[in-house]
Design a protein around this motif. Structure first.
Motif, short mmCIF file in Angstrom:
data_model
loop_
_atom_site.label_atom_id
_atom_site.label_comp_id
_atom_site.label_asym_id
_atom_site.label_seq_id
_atom_site.Cartn_x
_atom_site.Cartn_y
_atom_site.Cartn_z
N UNK A 250 0.85 -1.16 -0.10
CA UNK A 250 0.10 -0.13 0.05
C UNK A 250 0.78 1.30 -0.05
N UNK A 251 2.05 1.26 0.74
CA UNK A 251 2.78 2.35 0.68
C UNK A 251 3.54 2.64 -0.45
N UNK A 252 3.56 1.74 -1.48
CA UNK A 252 4.26 1.64 -2.74
C UNK A 252 3.06 1.61 -3.55
N UNK A 253 1.83 1.93 -3.54
CA UNK A 253 0.69 1.61 -4.17
C UNK A 253 0.90 1.48 -5.78
N UNK A 254 0.89 0.41 -6.32
CA UNK A 254 1.12 0.53 -7.98
C UNK A 254 0.23 1.09 -8.63
N UNK A 255 -1.01 1.01 -8.17
CA UNK A 255 -2.11 1.73 -8.91
C UNK A 255 -2.17 2.95 -8.84
N UNK A 256 -1.89 3.55 -7.67
CA UNK A 256 -2.08 5.01 -7.27
C UNK A 256 -0.64 5.33 -8.12
N UNK A 257 0.31 4.90 -7.91
CA UNK A 257 1.73 5.48 -8.56
C UNK A 257 1.50 5.35 -10.08
N UNK A 258 0.76 4.34 -10.55
CA UNK A 258 0.56 4.59 -12.09
C UNK A 258 -0.35 5.71 -12.38
N UNK A 259 -1.34 5.88 -11.78
CA UNK A 259 -2.28 6.93 -12.05
C UNK A 259 -1.59 8.25 -11.93
N UNK A 260 -0.76 8.31 -10.81
CA UNK A 260 0.11 9.68 -10.86
C UNK A 260 1.03 9.88 -11.90
N UNK A 261 1.41 8.70 -12.47
CA UNK A 261 2.71 8.91 -13.62
C UNK A 261 2.14 9.32 -14.68
N UNK A 262 0.72 9.00 -14.90
CA UNK A 262 0.21 9.34 -16.18
C UNK A 262 -0.75 10.37 -16.38
N UNK A 263 -0.74 11.20 -14.93
CA UNK A 263 -1.68 12.38 -14.57
C UNK A 263 -1.21 13.38 -15.67
N UNK A 264 -2.04 13.94 -16.16
CA UNK A 264 -1.78 15.32 -17.19
C UNK A 264 -0.79 14.65 -18.48
N UNK A 265 -0.73 13.58 -18.57
CA UNK A 265 0.01 12.99 -19.72
C UNK A 265 -0.96 12.16 -20.67
N UNK A 266 -1.67 10.94 -20.22
CA UNK A 266 -2.64 10.37 -20.81
C UNK A 266 -4.04 10.72 -20.04
N UNK A 267 -3.96 11.13 -18.89
CA UNK A 267 -5.25 11.18 -18.22
C UNK A 267 -5.08 12.30 -17.07
N UNK A 268 -6.25 12.63 -16.45
CA UNK A 268 -6.36 13.33 -15.43
C UNK A 268 -6.54 12.58 -14.30
N UNK A 269 -5.91 12.25 -13.23
CA UNK A 269 -6.13 11.51 -11.90
C UNK A 269 -7.10 12.26 -11.14
N UNK A 270 -8.37 11.78 -11.41
CA UNK A 270 -9.54 12.83 -10.71
C UNK A 270 -9.53 12.56 -9.32
N UNK A 271 -8.90 11.40 -8.75
CA UNK A 271 -9.32 11.14 -7.50
C UNK A 271 -9.62 9.73 -7.06
N UNK A 272 -9.96 9.28 -5.77
CA UNK A 272 -10.23 8.11 -5.43
C UNK A 272 -11.38 7.80 -4.48
N UNK A 273 -12.07 6.49 -4.27
CA UNK A 273 -12.81 6.18 -3.17
C UNK A 273 -12.28 5.15 -2.64
#
Lengths: 418, 347
Positions: A250-273
């Motif tokens: 969780x501390x290295x959360x792969x999904x959150x990191x992936x969404x961060x990595x592609x934020x403003x590049x391929x997508x906007x990371x709009x947030x999470x629930x």
């Protein structure tokens, strides 16, 4: 919300007279760490070991794995609520010791076997077999309640993690990593707004994630900042079925990191629930609607990735959430582990809308661990259904190698028709 | 020279068609029929030292004896590899190939290969454990079938392990198998989502499983004369778990006699389920197997009777197929014991 991880890579781990971090070398004073862990009232004694990649060592009964973290105590604990007072997470700078694991081991009631092999085929299947580890094996005070001891075991892992990482206080990190994510609507982009729906194991004491130290059993789906999860808000309580994520994941959360990595590049990371796996169908259905509504109207996502934290009942949540999101106009992708025996179905529930799924592997498939071990830490027999010599060749379901099946997407394992 | 034994049925051994299907196991010290073609393709490095044969009817009617005899004949030829078929779409021939391959593989530990159509029932029985070359339905496909088999045999004879379904030409093993790909799942998930958003046709990694629809049994109209049984997937067992019911990925169930008990005591029963916090059930097992209230119902006449065994397993991580197998066994014994209805409790 700006969060910064200061990285201190660990290349070697050894015992020594003073606990210190120096240029990739982490030295630990065993007695000082022991004294720190014995501060837990339900822990009578604790055995500490160091394991390194390539050692002929197997760790049994793994309960949790934690990455060492430290932050300025004025800004609270690195694991607020779970260890130490409540304080907000995901803001400012936190120190992380990279490439090292604090591994807690213990026999909790009805645990399923979770092992780490430091060599051989098992080590190739999990990142935890490829990094040095400090194994914490506490002995429960006679007569302690198993649930309460499980929490003590969890805190022992977190205590050890903080103890190790505080060696970096005042040191310059090898590198820093910024996680800037302003979740306000950014009108200047046409990129798709992607949200993340993260289900957490939440079956009560010893079988759940804690959010700021609180049980997730009865939380309602909530909008949280992704940085909170990268910074210790969500912690694994006590017991790890091997296919549930450890705190280290969780501390290295792969999904959150992936969404961060592609934020403003391929997508906007709009947030999470953050949602939980409720116990009853009625609650599951209500939770799914609730999560979909938050994603649609609060997060304002147009597409959503959904991960689960368990099998069986968790498939029901995955499918209900998929249906609720698609009906709310959100495109979905589901990430799932599979439980296929022979030609049978690999999930226990389906929704017709679930037309895009990613597999993180088939749990029951057997793997042969044929490396003989010189040292077995944590027990003298396997837990549960696994039969065989703990130090010899054994065939076990891949899911019992902790880290091999990663429900939040950190592994390259997948399942295909063969 | 590597030594190959070839298994064929009576027809391909040249003994005749259906009228000879009862012929017993035998061996010829040469390549015959399809084996001759195979021999030419293999060249000089490998030779068919024996052709072992059996009538299809004889094999299916005397499977155990025939297998034992065929095993002796194969063993006597001291082979490095056994090849069986091609059986094409012929079910009895395919099953015989499967039986011989399985026995030789297990007993002699040498590489074995079969060839038949993917629809052959013989393929179904061994495709997950033994490599099977996929062929057409009839001997019109002979040349292609033998060529494909020869390629696999050459590979096997170099000492390379050829796993079932591992390469083109072999029938897939069936089921789902783990493999590594270059991208992590998180990245693949985001890729898939972006493709879906842009309207591309996306390929899911997990096809939606099709579930069997279970039609509910007709209701019980007179509970006062009905015998009810208790079944649980919550893992309740006598303390000590005498049958070793697994806490997850369960493979079997237990049947436990109620011994005229009025209720289940926490010091006699426990749940071995690995997926929930079992303290409450261990404290009062009646909340998982509600014996206490059902005894009351029988006493006041609202229920006809209670079956004196309860059945238990854990549903935790258990594949649907395994669960269905257990359920069929439990249902059959309940039916035999004249049970009219079941209360099924889960974890």
């Amino acid at each position: 919300m700006d969060f910064e991880l200061a990285h201190f890579p660990v290349r070697s781990l050894c015992w020594g007279a003073h606990t210190e971090y120096r240029e990739g070398e982490l030295v630990v004073n065993r007695e000082a760490l022991r004294a720190e862990l014995l501060a837990e009232p339900l822990i009578d004694d604790v055995e500490l070991s160091i394991v390194r990649p390539g050692d002929r060592t197997r760790i049994l009964h793994v309960v949790d794995i934690v990455e060492p973290r430290w932050k300025d105590p004025e800004r609270g604990s690195p694991f607020p609520g779970s260890l130490g007072p409540l304080y907000q997470c995901g803001l400012g700078r936190t120190h992380a010791l990279d490439g090292v694991a604090v591994v807690t081991s213990g026999s909790l009631p009805r645990s399923e076997e979770a092992i780490i092999d430091m060599c051989g085929p098992g080590s190739e299947l999990s990142r935890f077999g490829q990094m040095p580890g400090l194994v914490v094996l506490p002995k429960a005070r006679e007569g302690s309640d198993p649930g309460a001891f499980g929490l003590a075991l969890m805190r022992a892992g977190l205590r050890a993690a903080v103890f190790l990482a505080q060696t970096t206080q005042g040191l310059e990190p090898a590198r820093t990593e910024a996680f800037s994510l302003d979740l306000g609507r950014n009108a200047s982009t046409d990129l798709p707004r992607v949200g993340y729906l993260s289900f957490s194991y939440s079956h009560g004491i010893g079988r759940q994630k804690l959010f700021y130290g609180k049980s997730t059993k009865d939380i309602v789906p909530s909008v949280v900042h992704p940085n909170e999860l990268l910074d210790g808000a969500l912690v694994n309580d006590g017991y790890t079925k091997p296919t549930k994520n450890a705190t280290h994941d969780i501390l290295n959360h792969p999904m959150i990191r992936e969404l961060h990595r592609r934020h403003n590049r391929d997508l906007v990371f709009a947030g999470m629930v953050l949602a939980n796996h409720y116990a009853t169908y009625e609650e599951k259905a209500a939770g799914a609607w609730h999560a979909a509504r938050l994603l649609r109207h609060v997060v304002e996502a147009e597409a959503v990735v959904i991960t689960k934290d368990g099998g069986g009942q968790a498939d029901v949540d995955l499918m209900l959430a998929c249906r609720a999101c698609e009906e709310a106009g959100l495109r979905t992708v589901l990430v799932a582990k599979e439980e296929s025996g022979g030609d049978g179905p690999s999930m226990v529930d389906v929704a017709p809308q679930a037309d895009a799924m990613v597999s993180v592997g088939n749990c029951p498939e057997k793997v042969r661990l044929d490396e003989s071990m010189e040292l077995v830490i944590g027990g003298d027999g396997f837990l549960g259904a696994i039969q065989g010599d703990v130090s010899g060749t054994v065939e076990i379901p891949v899911q019992n190698i902790i880290g091999a099946i990663d429900p939040i997407g950190g592994s390259t394992l997948t399942a295909r028709p063969g | 020279m590597k030594r190959i034994v070839h298994y064929v049925n009576q027809f391909f051994a040249g003994l005749g068609g259906e009228e000879s299907a009862g012929s017993p196991p035998g061996a010829l010290e040469a390549a015959v029929g399809p084996g001759r073609l195979l021999q030419t393709l293999l060249g000089e490095g490998a030779g068919i030292v024996a052709t072992v044969h059996c009538g299809d009817d004889h094999f299916s009617e005397n499977e155990e004896e025939a297998t034992a005899r065929l095993l002796e004949l194969v063993k006597a030829a001291e082979p490095d590899l056994l090849f069986a078929g091609p059986a094409f779409g012929s079910g009895r021939y395919g099953l015989a190939c499967a039986g011989v391959c399985r026995a030789v593989g297990a007993e002699l530990g040498i590489p074995v290969l079969a060839a038949m159509s993917p629809s052959n029932p013989g393929a179904d029985t061994i495709r997950s454990e033994i490599p099977v070359v996929g062929t057409g339905e009839s001997s019109g496909d002979m040349r292609a079938a033998i060529e494909a088999s020869a390629a696999v045999i050459v590979k096997m004879l170099t000492g390379e392990t050829v796993a079932p379904g591992s390469e083109g030409g072999l029938i897939p093993r069936g089921g789902r198998w783990n493999t590594r790909v270059s991208k992590r799942a998180a990245e693949r998930a985001v890729d898939l989502l972006l493709a879906k958003v842009s309207g591309d046709l996306v390929e899911t990694e997990i096809p939606l499983p099709a579930f069997q629809e279970v039609e509910p049994a007709p209701g019980i109209h007179d509970l006062g004369h009905a015998k009810i049984a208790l079944v649980t997937t919550g893992g309740l067992v006598p303390r000590g778990n005498p049958d070793g019911i697994k806490s997850y990925l369960s493979t079997h169930f237990g049947a436990y006699h109620l011994e005229s008990k009025e209720h289940l005591a926490g010091d006699e029963f426990e749940s071995v389920h690995g997926g929930f916090f079992t303290a409450a059930v261990n404290d009062d097992p009646n909340r998982l197997i509600p014996l206490d209230v059902l005894r009351d119902a029988v006493r006041d006449g609202s229920l006809g009777g209670l079956h004196e065994y309860f059945y238990s397993t854990t549903g935790n991580g258990t594949p649907v197929e395994t669960a269905a197998d257990m359920a069929r066994d439990i249902a059959a014994s309940l039916e035999e014991d004249g049970v009219d209805g079941v209360i099924l409790t889960s974890a």
